[in-house]
Design an enzyme around this catalytic site. Structure first.
Site, PDB file in Angstrom:
ATOM      1  N   CYS A 196      20.587 -61.616 -54.388  1.00  0.00           N
ATOM      2  CA  CYS A 196      21.789 -61.836 -54.764  1.00  0.00           C
ATOM      3  C   CYS A 196      21.771 -61.797 -56.388  1.00  0.00           C
ATOM      4  O   CYS A 196      20.794 -60.652 -56.984  1.00  0.00           O
ATOM      5  CB  CYS A 196      22.115 -63.458 -55.167  1.00  0.00           C
ATOM      6  SG  CYS A 196      22.651 -64.138 -53.135  1.00  0.00           S
TER       7      CYS A 196
ATOM      8  N   GLY B  46      25.098 -57.969 -53.898  1.00  0.00           N
ATOM      9  CA  GLY B  46      25.922 -58.737 -52.812  1.00  0.00           C
ATOM     10  C   GLY B  46      27.487 -58.572 -53.000  1.00  0.00           C
ATOM     11  O   GLY B  46      28.080 -59.244 -53.908  1.00  0.00           O
TER      12      GLY B  46
ATOM     13  N   ASN C 175      19.105 -66.882 -56.897  1.00  0.00           N
ATOM     14  CA  ASN C 175      18.438 -65.152 -55.934  1.00  0.00           C
ATOM     15  C   ASN C 175      17.100 -65.351 -55.795  1.00  0.00           C
ATOM     16  O   ASN C 175      16.515 -65.971 -56.451  1.00  0.00           O
ATOM     17  CB  ASN C 175      18.486 -63.949 -57.564  1.00  0.00           C
ATOM     18  CG  ASN C 175      18.216 -62.780 -56.279  1.00  0.00           C
ATOM     19  OD1 ASN C 175      17.420 -61.951 -57.287  1.00  0.00           O
ATOM     20  ND2 ASN C 175      18.749 -63.046 -54.959  1.00  0.00           N
ATOM     21  N   GLY C 176      17.402 -65.026 -54.863  1.00  0.00           N
ATOM     22  CA  GLY C 176      15.825 -65.182 -54.058  1.00  0.00           C
ATOM     23  C   GLY C 176      16.205 -66.784 -52.333  1.00  0.00           C
ATOM     24  O   GLY C 176      16.914 -66.333 -51.516  1.00  0.00           O
TER      25      GLY C 176
ATOM     26  N   TYR D 147      15.335 -49.639 -52.748  1.00  0.00           N
ATOM     27  CA  TYR D 147      16.651 -49.978 -52.427  1.00  0.00           C
ATOM     28  C   TYR D 147      17.246 -50.547 -53.545  1.00  0.00           C
ATOM     29  O   TYR D 147      18.648 -50.898 -54.231  1.00  0.00           O
ATOM     30  CB  TYR D 147      16.846 -50.440 -51.684  1.00  0.00           C
ATOM     31  CG  TYR D 147      18.203 -50.141 -50.802  1.00  0.00           C
ATOM     32  CD1 TYR D 147      19.178 -49.629 -51.044  1.00  0.00           C
ATOM     33  CD2 TYR D 147      18.719 -51.628 -50.689  1.00  0.00           C
ATOM     34  CE1 TYR D 147      20.438 -50.059 -50.415  1.00  0.00           C
ATOM     35  CE2 TYR D 147      19.485 -52.233 -49.777  1.00  0.00           C
ATOM     36  CZ  TYR D 147      20.896 -50.929 -50.082  1.00  0.00           C
ATOM     37  OH  TYR D 147      21.979 -52.460 -49.174  1.00  0.00           O
TER      38      TYR D 147
ATOM     39  N   THR E  63      21.663 -44.303 -52.601  1.00  0.00           N
ATOM     40  CA  THR E  63      20.600 -44.661 -53.498  1.00  0.00           C
ATOM     41  C   THR E  63      19.258 -43.844 -53.297  1.00  0.00           C
ATOM     42  O   THR E  63      18.322 -43.600 -54.457  1.00  0.00           O
ATOM     43  CB  THR E  63      20.073 -45.794 -52.844  1.00  0.00           C
ATOM     44  OG1 THR E  63      20.913 -47.193 -52.243  1.00  0.00           O
ATOM     45  CG2 THR E  63      18.709 -46.857 -53.437  1.00  0.00           C
TER      46      THR E  63
ATOM     47  N   ASP F 285      15.738 -40.294 -46.795  1.00  0.00           N
ATOM     48  CA  ASP F 285      16.591 -41.889 -47.423  1.00  0.00           C
ATOM     49  C   ASP F 285      15.907 -42.361 -48.107  1.00  0.00           C
ATOM     50  O   ASP F 285      14.182 -42.078 -48.068  1.00  0.00           O
ATOM     51  CB  ASP F 285      16.873 -42.662 -46.458  1.00  0.00           C
ATOM     52  CG  ASP F 285      18.240 -43.558 -46.676  1.00  0.00           C
ATOM     53  OD1 ASP F 285      18.540 -43.613 -47.447  1.00  0.00           O
ATOM     54  OD2 ASP F 285      18.767 -44.077 -45.767  1.00  0.00           O
ATOM     55  N   ASP F 286      15.788 -43.703 -49.268  1.00  0.00           N
ATOM     56  CA  ASP F 286      15.371 -44.548 -49.830  1.00  0.00           C
ATOM     57  C   ASP F 286      14.802 -45.426 -48.862  1.00  0.00           C
ATOM     58  O   ASP F 286      13.144 -45.307 -48.881  1.00  0.00           O
ATOM     59  CB  ASP F 286      15.873 -45.313 -50.543  1.00  0.00           C
ATOM     60  CG  ASP F 286      16.760 -46.019 -50.164  1.00  0.00           C
ATOM     61  OD1 ASP F 286      17.859 -45.807 -50.073  1.00  0.00           O
ATOM     62  OD2 ASP F 286      16.918 -47.323 -49.857  1.00  0.00           O
TER      63      ASP F 286
HETATM   64  O1  PRP Z   1      18.009 -48.498 -41.872  1.00  0.00           O
HETATM   65  P1  PRP Z   1      18.907 -48.804 -42.187  1.00  0.00           P
HETATM   66  O2  PRP Z   1      19.402 -50.374 -41.272  1.00  0.00           O
HETATM   67  O3  PRP Z   1      20.312 -48.429 -41.845  1.00  0.00           O
HETATM   68  O4  PRP Z   1      19.270 -49.394 -43.354  1.00  0.00           O
HETATM   69  C1  PRP Z   1      18.698 -48.390 -44.283  1.00  0.00           C
HETATM   70  C2  PRP Z   1      19.877 -47.557 -45.190  1.00  0.00           C
HETATM   71  O5  PRP Z   1      20.900 -48.502 -45.532  1.00  0.00           O
HETATM   72  C3  PRP Z   1      20.630 -48.655 -47.242  1.00  0.00           C
HETATM   73  O6  PRP Z   1      21.722 -48.264 -47.122  1.00  0.00           O
HETATM   74  P2  PRP Z   1      23.387 -47.981 -47.821  1.00  0.00           P
HETATM   75  O7  PRP Z   1      24.138 -47.813 -47.162  1.00  0.00           O
HETATM   76  O8  PRP Z   1      23.276 -49.962 -47.896  1.00  0.00           O
HETATM   77  O9  PRP Z   1      23.852 -48.419 -49.853  1.00  0.00           O
HETATM   78  P3  PRP Z   1      23.738 -47.589 -50.095  1.00  0.00           P
HETATM   79  O10 PRP Z   1      24.681 -46.335 -50.522  1.00  0.00           O
HETATM   80  O11 PRP Z   1      23.290 -47.821 -51.513  1.00  0.00           O
HETATM   81  O12 PRP Z   1      22.484 -46.123 -50.103  1.00  0.00           O
HETATM   82  C4  PRP Z   1      19.487 -47.669 -47.731  1.00  0.00           C
HETATM   83  O13 PRP Z   1      19.806 -47.143 -48.793  1.00  0.00           O
HETATM   84  C5  PRP Z   1      19.679 -46.858 -46.800  1.00  0.00           C
HETATM   85  O14 PRP Z   1      20.682 -45.511 -46.491  1.00  0.00           O
HETATM   86  N1  GLN Z   2      20.201 -62.585 -51.549  1.00  0.00           N
HETATM   87  C1  GLN Z   2      19.449 -64.060 -51.633  1.00  0.00           C
HETATM   88  O1  GLN Z   2      19.238 -64.236 -52.977  1.00  0.00           O
HETATM   89  C2  GLN Z   2      20.404 -65.427 -51.756  1.00  0.00           C
HETATM   90  C3  GLN Z   2      20.195 -66.785 -51.941  1.00  0.00           C
HETATM   91  C4  GLN Z   2      20.274 -68.343 -51.398  1.00  0.00           C
HETATM   92  N2  GLN Z   2      19.141 -68.046 -50.145  1.00  0.00           N
HETATM   93  C5  GLN Z   2      21.889 -67.615 -50.366  1.00  0.00           C
HETATM   94  O2  GLN Z   2      21.573 -67.652 -49.035  1.00  0.00           O
HETATM   95  O3  GLN Z   2      22.511 -68.083 -50.679  1.00  0.00           O
HETATM   96 MG    MG Z   3      21.296 -45.666 -48.059  1.00  0.00          MG
END
Ligand code: PRP
Ligand code: GLN
Ligand code: MG
Length: 509
Positions: free
Chosen positions: A2, A28, A101-102, A257, A303, A365-366
């Site tokens: 978050c 988030g 966050n966490g 990411y 990303t 991809d990342d």
């Molecule tokens: O294998 P998956 O479950 O699909 O997850 C991985 C993908 O999800 C994320 O992209 P996202 O669209 O969330 O964000 P971005 O636009 O920052 O790349 C990440 O960059 C990968 O592209």
């Molecule tokens: N991703 C997070 O950091 C989540 C914070 C907290 N565990 C929630 O679910 O709200």
């Molecule tokens: Mg992506």
């Protein structure tokens, strides 16, 4: 992950907190909240939705005060209900609000203790509400009418002894000041900065430095693991180490990411770490596939762009933008529910046919987590007439669940869990699949800060640095938070809401 933010300013901070939350929106997208403090009064607005949708002018006008905290949420515990939007509030002692966050790994047993031993009520299934109550209990038990920085640090010290898992926290003590603290392993990030004004300095705490620089704050530094920082309402800053045995084990997935590339995290430029990931991945391709026939490198926005660019440079192959991202659709990975994620990939990314037609393309991809993105994208590349579709991931295979604030609770949902690279390659329909090696990923990050002896890499190697994570814990987590379970919980909640049967404790419209 978050996003958290806190500001002690010299004039109303509502707009600055709002602006910082928009900069942290990528952390988030589910819910957002702000609470400000004017004298001894609090003004809070929180709800499900993106920052721009949750706060209207009428809310902003009423949120006055020179200090405040804010949160953007991506749920990893409890549900996506608006009652679990943050910050949370308890009225005793002093009136405390908190954003986290966490993810706590012992929140169930803590919730039990809070009820039985501390006589406190918890109204949601959120681990963050548990964390707030532990802190409030520890501060209350010191029995001070006017809490001093030393009292607040003592309460944090006691929190560290009771709480397990990952937590970067910002909290506000009504009328007194803003506190931030980081878990003893430093898994989740939090930094602070300072901005000069004619009326004196202002301080800001945030998950990522990009929120500071975007608002004209100068990054002072990251909080050390276990450290707490307290800024009084008058603008005096205090810091103290509150953990017995702190070690910096930051989450490596922030660099892969989660974080924005323009952030500096624990001394590492996320952008440069991603460039190095591209270089190392290219070196692996050159090593293992010296006679490759790649015509063009195409990133999967957003990303992976940084690492794909450097990978192409190193391979001496053309880099082309073959997919265009609809800028009005958010990140798909952090959306709740597999169906929504799958639908959004196609809505979000569109291919430019001429970049694929008749070519051998390397898509980069990342990371590959559930495989939602790569499955769709490879098919799109083929539909555009690509001759060969190769796929490379700037991170190693994600094989284990995350328990520290990334919503990957179920091993069975991870495409790489229990599968070989060849099997994954077949499932996603690629002609060849190349993953980064974990040592190379760690080196790519550590080259930015040689003092970090260990990163939290559990999604890649199953080694959990904080809490007592065993097979039983992971089994329970999978049973309680898998996509299927969350979908049925959400359906029940929506049905109950539709029938007006649910009364949540949160602010009115
Ligand atoms: O294998 P998956 O479950 O699909 O997850 C991985 C993908 O999800 C994320 O992209 P996202 O669209 O969330 O964000 P971005 O636009 O920052 O790349 C990440 O960059 C990968 O592209
Ligand atoms: N991703 C997070 O950091 C989540 C914070 C907290 N565990 C929630 O679910 O709200
Ligand atoms: Mg992506």
């Amino acid at each position: 992950m978050c996003g958290i933010v806190g500001i002690v300013g010299r004039s109303n901070v509502n707009q600055s907190i709002y602006d910082a939350l928009t900069v942290l929106q990528h952390r988030g997208q589910d819910a957002a909240g702000i609470v400000t403090c004017d004298g001894d009064r609090l003004f809070m607005r929180k709800d499900n939705g993106m920052v721009r949708d949750v706060f209207r002018t009428r809310h902003m006008r009423r949120m006055i005060g020179h200090m405040g905290i804010g949160h953007v949420r991506y749920p990893t515990a409890g549900s996506a209900s608006s009652a679990e939007a943050q910050p949370f509030y308890v009225n005793s002692p002093y009136g405390i609000t908190l954003a986290h966050n966490g993810n706590l790994t012992n929140s169930e047993s803590l919730a039990e203790d809070i009820y039985r031993a501390d006589l406190r009520h918890i109204n949601t299934n959120s681990d963050s509400e548990v964390l707030l109550n532990v802190f409030a209990h520890e501060l209350q038990s010191l029995g001070k009418l006017l809490p001093q920085p030393q009292d607040i640090f003592e309460a944090v010290r006691r929190v560290h002894r009771r709480v397990e898992g990952a937590y970067a926290v910002v909290a506000m003590i009504t009328g007194y000041g803003i506190l931030a603290f980081r878990d003893p392993h430093g898994v989740r990030p939090v930094c602070f900065g300072r901005r000069e004004t004619p009326n004196g300095p202002e301080y800001m705490v945030a998950s990522e430095s990009v929120a500071l620089s975007g608002l004209g704050f100068h990054l002072e530094r990251d909080l050390a693991p276990g450290e707490a920082l307290y800024i009084s309402a008058e603008g005096e800053l205090f810091t103290q180490q509150c953990a017995d045995n702190p070690q910096l084990n930051p989450c490596i997935f922030e660099h892969v990411y989660l974080a924005r590339p323009d952030s500096i995290m624990d001394g590492i430029s996320v952008y440069k770490a991603r460039l190095r990931m591209g270089e190392k991945l290219a070196d692996k391709i050159l090593r293992e596939w010296p006679d490759h026939d790649i015509d063009v490198v195409i990133p999967i926005p957003d990303t992976s762009r940084t690492s794909a660019l450097e990978l192409a440079n190193r391979l001496d192959v053309k880099y082309r933008e073959g997919f265009i991202k609809n800028r009005y659709i958010g990140r798909t990975f952090i959306m709740p529910g597999q169906q929504q994620r799958k639908k959004s990939v196609r809505q979000k990314l569109n291919a430019i046919e001429l970049e694929f037609s008749g070519k051998n393309v390397l898509l980069v991809d990342d990371s590959i987590v559930r495989g939602t993105t790569c499955n769709e994208i490879i098919q799109m590349a083929r539909d555009c007439g690509a001759a060969k579709v190769y796929f490379a991931s700037a991170a190693p295979a994600v094989t284990h669940p995350n328990v520290y604030g990334i919503d990957m609770p179920a091993a069975s949902e991870l495409i790489a869990h229990g599968r070989s690279v060849e099997e994954i390659c077949r499932i996603i329909g690629a002609d060849r699949l190349i993953y980064q090696d974990l040592d190379d990923l760690v080196d790519a990050c550590r080259e930015g800060n040689a003092d970090i002896s260990r990163f939290e890499c559990s999604v890649f190697d199953g080694q959990y640095v904080a809490g007592h994570i065993d097979a039983a814990y992971l089994g329970d987590l999978e049973r309680s938070r898998s996509d299927a379970v969350q979908r049925s919980n959400d359906m029940e909640r929506l049905a109950a809401l539709a029938e007006n049967e649910v009364i949540d404790l949160h602010n009115a419209e």
